[in-house]
Scaffold this active site. Sequence first.
Site, PDB file in Angstrom:
ATOM      1  N   SER A  11     -16.430 -19.181  51.656  1.00  0.00           N
ATOM      2  CA  SER A  11     -15.054 -19.647  51.465  1.00  0.00           C
ATOM      3  C   SER A  11     -14.435 -20.212  52.730  1.00  0.00           C
ATOM      4  O   SER A  11     -13.372 -20.828  52.679  1.00  0.00           O
ATOM      5  CB  SER A  11     -14.191 -18.477  50.987  1.00  0.00           C
ATOM      6  N   GLY A  12     -15.094 -19.982  53.877  1.00  0.00           N
ATOM      7  CA  GLY A  12     -14.490 -20.308  55.160  1.00  0.00           C
ATOM      8  C   GLY A  12     -13.902 -19.082  55.822  1.00  0.00           C
ATOM      9  O   GLY A  12     -13.497 -19.121  56.978  1.00  0.00           O
ATOM     10  N   ASP A  15     -15.191 -12.643  55.642  1.00  0.00           N
ATOM     11  CA  ASP A  15     -15.924 -11.722  54.775  1.00  0.00           C
ATOM     12  C   ASP A  15     -17.167 -12.367  54.174  1.00  0.00           C
ATOM     13  O   ASP A  15     -18.249 -11.774  54.166  1.00  0.00           O
ATOM     14  CB  ASP A  15     -15.005 -11.198  53.663  1.00  0.00           C
ATOM     15  N   CYS A 100      -9.877 -16.531  37.735  1.00  0.00           N
ATOM     16  CA  CYS A 100     -10.763 -17.356  38.566  1.00  0.00           C
ATOM     17  C   CYS A 100     -12.102 -16.667  38.777  1.00  0.00           C
ATOM     18  O   CYS A 100     -13.159 -17.294  38.720  1.00  0.00           O
ATOM     19  CB  CYS A 100     -10.093 -17.649  39.911  1.00  0.00           C
ATOM     20  N   CYS A 201      -4.580 -19.015  45.505  1.00  0.00           N
ATOM     21  CA  CYS A 201      -5.322 -20.001  46.281  1.00  0.00           C
ATOM     22  C   CYS A 201      -4.724 -21.400  46.213  1.00  0.00           C
ATOM     23  O   CYS A 201      -4.649 -22.101  47.213  1.00  0.00           O
ATOM     24  CB  CYS A 201      -6.780 -20.024  45.846  1.00  0.00           C
TER      25      CYS A 201
END
Length: 378
Positions: A11-12, A15, A100, A201
Amino acid sequence: MNPQRVVVGLSGGVDSAVSAWLLKQQGHEVIGLFMKNWEDDDDDEYCSTRQDLIDAAAVADVIGIELEAVNFSADYKDRVFAEFLREYAAGRTPNPDVLCNAEIKFKAFLDHAMALGAAYIATGHYARVRRTPGEAGGGRCELLRGLDTTKDQSYFLHRLNQAQLAKTLFPVGELPKREVRRIADEIGLPNAGKKDSTGICFIGERPFREFLNRYLPTTPGPIRRADGHVVGEHVGLAFYTLGQRKGIGVGGQKSGSGEAWFVARKDMATNTLWIVQGHDHPWLLAGSLTADDATWVSGTALAPGTRLTAKTRYRQTDAACEVTATAGTGFALQFEVPQWAATPGQSAVLYDGEVCLGGGVIAATTAPGTHAALHAAP
């Protein structure tokens, strides 16, 4: 586990980056995949997609893995965002992160990864999967809370099923967040100090009402106190949620104790917003609730009379409850202690100790000691 091909959702963030590194250290063939789920305004100051992709690419370079970027924005708009708008327009408060995960990260992403020949997918969620061997390889999977209780994300994953969990790894679920940060710093990941993302998001850090107003009309109506007195005008019921204290627009309203005002009810039929004074006003408490659209990790619904704990919002402490009824794809819960601002559209998620069993979407709540619905979904 023998070395396998694992596709990690990068995700960038830190984690997922540490998750990819841990899997590579275990000898797996790791491929990074960046999911682009929103593009309506990805050049907007509030949208971080572009920077997140840059960060994911930098992480992949340091770890030494391939990175593929895949655009799931059309799927997201159809399966998640359209439902998000429908729920708000109906006066409910949905949780798009739950949808999601079920529809994009563990469905569209999982399907894409399997097409790449992956044995598993992995994400940076703070949760765990316990696998129990069964006959002829037909084992069962349990969804467990992450060991770091301050970061546990099983609430958002409660709609995952056996087939999805069987193909999923959560490498950081066994670690405290501080250890994840330490590993990232030690191995020189460029995003080691990156702030955790918060909020929805596709909204990012922008003002929520400003964003929602792009897609839903403002339909003003009266704001009433519990005694029926009109004290102002709201901009549209979709723009408020139960338990909301700030942004109601009655700051100058003086009455009774002088305590803060809270949104307590939304009457769609009369387009009326009801507010009450004081955090512990009876209108804000729910002794029981009903939920629809239930899903169970095991695939089997719970039996009435089962005593468990539940969360009616992510950051809430577990509340002791009893399953009092199940019908179709719904269930009903009775709480030992009344719950504050249980909100239609949010998820009621059930736990047996560390095991997340599943849950459903809150449809209506009833006040302590009554049987009449207080906050019914329109």
